[in-house]
Motif scaffolding. Structure first.
Motif, PDB file in Angstrom:
ATOM      1  N   SER A   1       0.829  -1.195   0.000  1.00 53.18           N
ATOM      2  CA  SER A   1       0.000   0.000   0.000  1.00 53.18           C
ATOM      3  C   SER A   1       0.867   1.250   0.000  1.00 53.18           C
ATOM      4  O   SER A   1       1.864   1.324   0.737  1.00 53.18           O
ATOM      5  N   PRO A   2       0.555   2.249  -0.838  1.00 59.43           N
ATOM      6  CA  PRO A   2       1.354   3.488  -0.859  1.00 59.43           C
ATOM      7  C   PRO A   2       1.397   4.153   0.508  1.00 59.43           C
ATOM      8  O   PRO A   2       0.388   4.230   1.207  1.00 59.43           O
ATOM      9  N   THR A   3       2.574   4.622   0.876  1.00 63.04           N
ATOM     10  CA  THR A   3       2.743   5.316   2.154  1.00 63.04           C
ATOM     11  C   THR A   3       3.082   6.786   1.959  1.00 63.04           C
ATOM     12  O   THR A   3       3.148   7.530   2.933  1.00 63.04           O
ATOM     13  N   ARG A   4       3.317   7.182   0.704  1.00 59.01           N
ATOM     14  CA  ARG A   4       3.655   8.569   0.421  1.00 59.01           C
ATOM     15  C   ARG A   4       2.678   9.141  -0.604  1.00 59.01           C
ATOM     16  O   ARG A   4       1.898   8.416  -1.205  1.00 59.01           O
ATOM     17  N   GLY A   5       2.781  10.434  -0.808  1.00 60.15           N
ATOM     18  CA  GLY A   5       1.917  11.072  -1.781  1.00 60.15           C
ATOM     19  C   GLY A   5       0.468  11.106  -1.329  1.00 60.15           C
ATOM     20  O   GLY A   5       0.125  10.779  -0.192  1.00 60.15           O
ATOM     21  N   ALA A   6      -0.423  11.498  -2.247  1.00 61.16           N
ATOM     22  CA  ALA A   6      -1.839  11.642  -1.908  1.00 61.16           C
ATOM     23  C   ALA A   6      -2.476  10.311  -1.526  1.00 61.16           C
ATOM     24  O   ALA A   6      -3.326  10.266  -0.645  1.00 61.16           O
ATOM     25  N   LEU A   7      -2.070   9.216  -2.173  1.00 56.09           N
ATOM     26  CA  LEU A   7      -2.647   7.919  -1.833  1.00 56.09           C
ATOM     27  C   LEU A   7      -2.231   7.471  -0.440  1.00 56.09           C
ATOM     28  O   LEU A   7      -2.978   6.763   0.240  1.00 56.09           O
ATOM     29  N   GLY A   8      -1.041   7.876  -0.006  1.00 55.16           N
ATOM     30  CA  GLY A   8      -0.604   7.556   1.343  1.00 55.16           C
ATOM     31  C   GLY A   8      -1.339   8.361   2.398  1.00 55.16           C
ATOM     32  O   GLY A   8      -1.626   7.860   3.484  1.00 55.16           O
ATOM     33  N   ARG A   9      -1.662   9.623   2.074  1.00 53.83           N
ATOM     34  CA  ARG A   9      -2.371  10.480   3.030  1.00 53.83           C
ATOM     35  C   ARG A   9      -3.863  10.166   3.091  1.00 53.83           C
ATOM     36  O   ARG A   9      -4.497  10.328   4.136  1.00 53.83           O
ATOM     37  N   HIS A  10      -4.427   9.745   1.970  1.00 51.74           N
ATOM     38  CA  HIS A  10      -5.866   9.487   1.894  1.00 51.74           C
ATOM     39  C   HIS A  10      -6.057   8.043   1.434  1.00 51.74           C
ATOM     40  O   HIS A  10      -6.163   7.757   0.242  1.00 51.74           O
ATOM     41  N   ARG A  11      -6.122   7.147   2.388  1.00 51.54           N
ATOM     42  CA  ARG A  11      -6.028   5.716   2.110  1.00 51.54           C
ATOM     43  C   ARG A  11      -7.247   5.143   1.388  1.00 51.54           C
ATOM     44  O   ARG A  11      -7.177   4.032   0.860  1.00 51.54           O
ATOM     45  N   SER A  12      -8.357   5.860   1.357  1.00 45.26           N
ATOM     46  CA  SER A  12      -9.560   5.327   0.717  1.00 45.26           C
ATOM     47  C   SER A  12      -9.597   5.557  -0.786  1.00 45.26           C
ATOM     48  O   SER A  12     -10.407   4.953  -1.492  1.00 45.26           O
ATOM     49  N   LEU A  13      -8.710   6.411  -1.302  1.00 49.98           N
ATOM     50  CA  LEU A  13      -8.800   6.792  -2.715  1.00 49.98           C
ATOM     51  C   LEU A  13      -8.364   5.679  -3.659  1.00 49.98           C
ATOM     52  O   LEU A  13      -8.981   5.473  -4.710  1.00 49.98           O
ATOM     53  N   ALA A  14      -7.306   4.964  -3.314  1.00 46.18           N
ATOM     54  CA  ALA A  14      -6.846   3.874  -4.180  1.00 46.18           C
ATOM     55  C   ALA A  14      -7.891   2.763  -4.289  1.00 46.18           C
ATOM     56  O   ALA A  14      -8.183   2.290  -5.397  1.00 46.18           O
ATOM     57  N   PRO A  15      -8.488   2.291  -3.185  1.00 46.21           N
ATOM     58  CA  PRO A  15      -9.559   1.290  -3.317  1.00 46.21           C
ATOM     59  C   PRO A  15     -10.745   1.789  -4.139  1.00 46.21           C
ATOM     60  O   PRO A  15     -11.349   1.029  -4.889  1.00 46.21           O
TER      61      PRO A  15
ATOM     62  N   TYR B   1      -2.690   3.830 -12.247  1.00 45.54           N
ATOM     63  CA  TYR B   1      -2.607   3.619 -10.800  1.00 45.54           C
ATOM     64  C   TYR B   1      -1.159   3.465 -10.350  1.00 45.54           C
ATOM     65  O   TYR B   1      -0.761   4.031  -9.319  1.00 45.54           O
ATOM     66  N   ARG B   2      -0.377   2.697 -11.092  1.00 42.62           N
ATOM     67  CA  ARG B   2       1.027   2.518 -10.717  1.00 42.62           C
ATOM     68  C   ARG B   2       1.767   3.857 -10.724  1.00 42.62           C
ATOM     69  O   ARG B   2       2.656   4.089  -9.893  1.00 42.62           O
ATOM     70  N   HIS B   3       1.386   4.721 -11.630  1.00 38.55           N
ATOM     71  CA  HIS B   3       1.940   6.086 -11.633  1.00 38.55           C
ATOM     72  C   HIS B   3       1.538   6.821 -10.357  1.00 38.55           C
ATOM     73  O   HIS B   3       2.390   7.411  -9.678  1.00 38.55           O
ATOM     74  N   TYR B   4       0.259   6.770 -10.013  1.00 33.16           N
ATOM     75  CA  TYR B   4      -0.201   7.418  -8.779  1.00 33.16           C
ATOM     76  C   TYR B   4       0.580   6.909  -7.566  1.00 33.16           C
ATOM     77  O   TYR B   4       0.924   7.681  -6.662  1.00 33.16           O
ATOM     78  N   ALA B   5       0.844   5.609  -7.541  1.00 37.76           N
ATOM     79  CA  ALA B   5       1.471   4.987  -6.376  1.00 37.76           C
ATOM     80  C   ALA B   5       2.932   5.392  -6.204  1.00 37.76           C
ATOM     81  O   ALA B   5       3.497   5.190  -5.113  1.00 37.76           O
ATOM     82  N   THR B   6       3.564   5.945  -7.250  1.00 32.43           N
ATOM     83  CA  THR B   6       4.964   6.364  -7.133  1.00 32.43           C
ATOM     84  C   THR B   6       5.109   7.803  -6.640  1.00 32.43           C
ATOM     85  O   THR B   6       6.233   8.279  -6.455  1.00 32.43           O
ATOM     86  N   GLU B   7       3.991   8.487  -6.430  1.00 33.89           N
ATOM     87  CA  GLU B   7       4.064   9.884  -5.995  1.00 33.89           C
ATOM     88  C   GLU B   7       4.752   9.985  -4.636  1.00 33.89           C
ATOM     89  O   GLU B   7       4.531   9.169  -3.743  1.00 33.89           O
ATOM     90  N   ILE B   8       5.601  11.000  -4.495  1.00 31.53           N
ATOM     91  CA  ILE B   8       6.285  11.247  -3.235  1.00 31.53           C
ATOM     92  C   ILE B   8       5.677  12.474  -2.575  1.00 31.53           C
ATOM     93  O   ILE B   8       4.885  13.204  -3.184  1.00 31.53           O
ATOM     94  N   ASP B   9       6.034  12.716  -1.328  1.00 32.05           N
ATOM     95  CA  ASP B   9       5.492  13.862  -0.611  1.00 32.05           C
ATOM     96  C   ASP B   9       6.135  15.146  -1.097  1.00 32.05           C
ATOM     97  O   ASP B   9       7.298  15.177  -1.521  1.00 32.05           O
ATOM     98  N   ARG B  10       5.380  16.208  -1.013  1.00 31.62           N
ATOM     99  CA  ARG B  10       5.898  17.519  -1.381  1.00 31.62           C
ATOM    100  C   ARG B  10       6.995  17.932  -0.413  1.00 31.62           C
ATOM    101  O   ARG B  10       6.904  17.699   0.792  1.00 31.62           O
TER     102      ARG B  10
END
Length: 270
Positions: free
Chosen positions: A75-89, A250-259
């Motif tokens: 599960s992504p731990t960084r970026g928007a998907l890491g901050r908002h865990r419901s968005l990826a599902p 999705y794989r692109h979204y999952a590589t996002e890092i924090d600002r």
């Protein structure tokens, strides 16, 4: 992450495909009005009118389940998907829904089946554009929810225009394509801002879309590459490539890092 996303996506997949097959068999979606005629494949005599164009939509189901499975493994731990865990599902479920919704049109060629197909496309495109805009403006899920509803409503209104449009056929397709372009353009801006260590998954998603759209046009009804009685249909390839594009996105979204924190965010001077 707990197995919730996999279970949820799995339930949606089984229920969606199961209900679609039952609806096609019992005629719940209405009479065949030729809604899929422009996609080359000749209608068969059974309850599945266009087999290739119907079953190829299982690619979306597989892509959505693959997204959910990847969340279980990492599960992504960084970026928007890491901050908002419901968005990826949520994205995984939307991709799964594309499958049975598009199957509804090609299996029945009914008017309601066509509406379900377009509605599912609007949902995914609205998420892609809304999610990109949310991150561009550094907002949260509430903003995404509001803009998502606005985008879906705008697509539905655009889809009321009944006159055929060259190349893309329907006004609803124009709205769908416009949102995809907006979403990908914003992703390019975010990449340039340094929010991704690389952009190869984004490029893969774009490549799949471009190839899919090219095949979609070259193999439509009335074109030289259209073979109505063949089980190898260009529109079926379009489905598979679009499913691959959704997974790559999705794989692109999952590589996002924090600002990176700026002096202004830390209370200092810019």
């Amino acid at each position: 992450m707990r197995p919730g996303p996999v279970v949820c996506a799995g339930v949606v997949a089984v229920a969606g495909v199961g209900l679609l097959l039952l609806a096609a068999y019992d005629g719940w979606l209405g009479a065949d009005v030729g809604r899929g005629d422009t996609f080359c494949e000749a209608a068969r005599g059974g309850f599945i009118k266009q087999p290739a164009n119907t079953w190829s939509n299982l690619g979306f189901v597989a892509a959505g389940l693959a997204i959910a499975w990847s969340l279980l493994r990492h599960s992504p731990t960084r970026g928007a998907l890491g901050r908002h865990r419901s968005l990826a599902p949520a994205f995984a479920v939307l991709v799964v829904l594309l499958g049975p919704a598009s199957m509804a049109k090609h299996a029945t060629q009914s008017s309601l089946g066509g509406h379900l197909d377009m509605a599912s496309m609007y949902l995914v495109a609205s998420f892609i554009a809304g999610y990109a805009l949310m991150r561009l403006l550094d907002r949260g899920p509430v903003f995404l929810a509001v803009i998502f509803v606005v985008f879906v409503a705008a697509c539905e209104i655009a889809g009321l225009w009944s006159r055929e449009i060259p190349v893309v056929m329907y006004a609803g397709n124009v709205a769908f394509g416009f949102l995809l372009v907006v979403g990908l353009a914003i992703e390019a801006v975010l990449v340039r801002r340094g929010l991704f260590p690389h952009a190869r998954w984004a490029w893969a998603a774009v490549a799949c879309m471009v190839v899919a759209f090219t095949i979609w046009n070259l193999t439509a009804s009335g074109t030289g590459l259209c073979s109505p009685d063949s089980l190898l249909q260009g529109h079926a390839v379009w489905h598979v490539l679009c499913a691959a594009s959704a997974y790559c996105l999705y794989r692109h979204y999952a590589t996002e890092i924090d600002r990176d924190p700026t002096p202004a965010r830390l209370g200092g001077r810019v």
